[in-house]
Design an enzyme around this catalytic site. Sequence first.
Site, short mmCIF file in Angstrom:
data_model
loop_
_atom_site.label_atom_id
_atom_site.label_comp_id
_atom_site.label_asym_id
_atom_site.label_seq_id
_atom_site.Cartn_x
_atom_site.Cartn_y
_atom_site.Cartn_z
CG ASN A 105 -7.33 -4.16 -8.63
OD1 ASN A 105 -8.00 -4.78 -7.84
ND2 ASN A 105 -6.74 -4.70 -9.68
N GLY A 106 -6.62 -0.33 -6.29
CA GLY A 106 -6.13 1.04 -6.18
C GLY A 106 -6.71 1.75 -4.97
#
Length: 615
Positions: A105-106
């Site tokens: 994520n990110g």
Amino acid sequence: MCGIIGVTGLSDPLAAVLEGLELLEYRGYDSAGIVGVEASGQALWRVRAAEHGGSIDRLRAEADGGPGPLRACLGHTRWATHGAPSEENAHPHLDCSGRVAVVHNGIIENHRELAAELDRSGHKRTSATDTEILAHLVEAEIDAGADLAEAVRRCLLVLRGDFAVALVHAAEPDLIVAARRTSPLVVGTTASAGVVASDVAAALSTTRQLYALEDDQVAEVAPGRLLVRDLEGRRVEPARIDVAWSVERALKGGYPDFMSKEIHEQPRAAADTLLGRVSPGGATEIEELGLDEEELRATRRVLLVGCGSSYHACLVARHALERWAAVPAEAEIASELRYREPVLAEGTLAIAVSQSGETVDSLHAMREARRRGARVLALTNVVDSVMAREADGVLYTRAGPEVGVASTKSHVAQLVMLEAFALHLARARGTLREGEPGRLAGELLGLAASIGRVLEREEDYLSLGRRFSASENFYYLGRRLGLPVAMEGALKLKELAYVRAEAYPAGEMKHGPISLIEPGAVVVVVATRTPLWEKVMANVEEMRARGATVLGVADEGDEETARLLDGVLVVPPTSELVSPVVCVVPLQCFAYAVARARGNDVDRPRNLAKVVTVE
Ligand code: M6R
């Protein structure tokens, strides 16, 4: 936005990962995937899908006919940032050997330079994502002799950006390695299982004994083993988190969708948020605030930051803070604050407002405010969220889990909590006249019942929405406290119905936007009886004179306003400062009806994510 679930141990970790993915769905995603280490420990089994709304069903179907017994498994829901939403860009991503898998994520900000180096040294990449870089970097470290955890730790030293990652390696079949920087990740183990998740809810069926990783910590998670190290490789004790709610609260409970359920939960959200904090006599107490009376009195200025609906709550709170607590207050969009080099004078109290407590823009704004010397509070709905943990104190709303992407009950709870805080600050600063604390407390405590009365008229709002569901141009107008309500109403219509809806200060229309008004335009105005009512109605006349159809939120029993409008969304009268809490509800219902009439998925509108973990 993206979600991570990893399970190791248990008799069927794949089933647990599928269940976790379903609980992550609400964050919004456009593709999903799973990887598992085959029990032989020689290879990975992977499946990915990119079908709007149907990816997890596809994964389940593949899993049914699919692999033999698996050991450590990872699942991921992706919301595309780098690379289109396609199967080949869906996570998990593999290294060249197909033995290392990563979910992420990110954003890895320096992915371009890292990719160029990997390409030069002969790695073969198969996707357009920043994530895949990490699989290859880890592969290179493993080839150089590191085990998976050590490889991840070394890679973290060269990565820039905000991320949470989880990895498996075929050679260490029961192990999941997890690490984070800014994006949240929880880990937990029992004697027979281990879990890694971006959301507490997704981890709960494996264990309630969960720990939150801090920035730049690397965790080794396996049945009976939880080892956390910092970037220097030193052992650290992870922070235990307290989980006070259950997954069952997040089910639809007989409503057609989460959004209508959550609209109906608003009286409870308001009442629960005030419980024990505001009492009828006007006394206030906010338990996790972290600021005593003296510190509150030392406040010279309040800076409120948030995004989307949370920003709109900040705009309302500014008025309450200035009028009740006589303290200068400003509201700013979180993603703007960070990059404008704000000057924060001594005595600034920054309040970062975020339902999820995870929104990366709000988190960075909060960090920036602290770096510049402000005391920081997080106002959030999620206990132990990243922002709650980092702030000096917390204002928790008690709306319960919100699943629909459009904020409804969490927004109402934010408004209520911010106003309770304004009252608390006003009392500490001694800025209220005698009797006023009791009167204001009464108004706040009456809000739950007022929202209940609003909801009794739900069918009126819905039928008005259906009547205007074919319109393409909406303008939402308001003044003073009516403006943030108009902004929130327009946001709801845009995100759910995919219709252009412009929110504007009513008095500002004649300085330009009025040239857009022509027959066919629909204007929605907040026209409750405030001291600015006459001015608002003059603005209404300007719209009608140019052929617009004008609908408005108006007080119950106000026949005069009803006569001047083409359609009314009636609300019980409240005092101006608390009125946004009741006025926003009919606008939620209106947008809901337009969206449903257009056949849209109100819980998962296109292109949107519930939790926005990228800048
Ligand atoms: O979790 P947060 O409150 O920080 O989220 C901020 C916005 O992304 C959010 O309010 C968004 O605008 C809503 N989907 C609006 O309904």
